[in-house]
Design a protein around this motif. Structure first.
Motif: not given
Length: 293
Positions: A110-130
């Motif tokens: 039930d989540v719009d992935l584009a909206a979630e990632l557009g608002a993501a904090e860059q360092t947190q996303l970087a850690e997630t995909i390390s």
């Protein structure tokens, strides 16, 4: 724009496997491959090397006798875009865990992935995909792509409709205008999300193999190879040609030690391959471009 070019390796790749010939443990291809069809992983199709009109089609038809077919289209376009960005300059073994972690943290039915990632904090996303390597660069590209999708289309669902319904040329041009998206990534979205026929994405395996075979010029770039293949392979066989060539590259025509070095008859393409850059007599293997004077 260069095809998914390496922007630099400032981040650590310690957790990734950047060997382009590495095979993922989760690769859906079975250890022993059979032809396609409804019991073979895809849709039924005829592959007859004897009736092929071009040497490129003959190669794809031989691959059709050996490998599983797949179905194309049906993937969510934005998720496919993210997945393909994560795969740039690394193996499936490294990028798949990064994709899974990203979906676990930011995705959901039930989540719009584009909206979630557009608002993501860059360092947190970087850690997630390390695990995918180049995670700082890729996290910036993913966030930028998500913002672009939200600004231009409003949602991931609307972007998916655009990829599926609009003219392939327009879709490709739009994708190529996104920072960090090269021709291979755009073509993978067209193929795996849009289900478009006549699209033959060119990754490192495809680029190497069709120049080594002598089907594309030895100094051809990725776009030159794509144009040759999309011109010489029937549209219905292009998607299969892409995925099966990757499998062939992992199994037989590897970058460093192709099967023909040990046994000229070990490769199923031995009789129609020009072995450009491969010298069995000396064991030397070079990029086909290095053979051009």
């Amino acid at each position: 724009m260069r095809d998914d070019s390496n922007p630099g390796r400032s981040e650590s790749n310690a957790n990734s496997n950047s060997d382009p010939d590495a095979k993922s443990d989760s690769d859906p291809e079975p250890a022993v491959n059979i032809s396609g069809g409804t019991t073979g992983g895809g849709v039924a199709a005829e592959f007859n090397p004897a009736s092929a009109d071009t040497r490129a089609e003959r190669v794809v038809d031989r691959l059709g006798e050996r490998y599983w077919q797949k179905t194309y289209g049906g993937q969510d376009a934005f998720t496919c875009l993210v997945r393909t960005i994560l795969s740039q300059n690394t193996s499936d073994k490294a990028s798949q865990p990064a994709h899974d972690a990203l979906i676990d943290r930011y995705g959901g039915s039930d989540v719009d992935l584009a909206a979630e990632l557009g608002a993501a904090e860059q360092t947190q996303l970087a850690e997630t995909i390390s695990s995918a390597g180049l995670y700082n660069q890729k996290s910036e590209v993913i966030i930028g792509a998500a913002e672009r999708v939200c600004d231009e289309f409003g949602s991931a669902a609307a972007f998916d409709a655009f990829v599926t319904d609009e003219a392939p040329g327009e879709v490709r041009e739009t994708l190529l205008d996104v920072r960090g998206v090269g021709p291979k990534t755009a073509d993978c979205v067209l193929l795996f999300a849009g289900g478009r026929s006549g699209v033959f994405p060119v990754d490192t395996h495809v680029h190497r193999i069709y120049r080594r075979l002598g089907i594309a010029p030895p100094d051809a770039d990725h776009e030159d190879v794509r144009e040759v293949l999309e011109d010489e392979v029937p549209t219905a066989k292009c998607g299969f040609g892409h995925t099966a060539t990757i499998q062939f590259g992992r199994e037989f025509c590897t970058a460093r030690k192709p099967a023909c070095l040990d046994d000229p008859e070990a490769c199923p393409m031995a009789d129609i391959c020009d072995q450009v850059g491969v010298y069995p007599a000396t064991g030397e293997v070079v990029d086909p471009a290095e053979t051009v004077e």
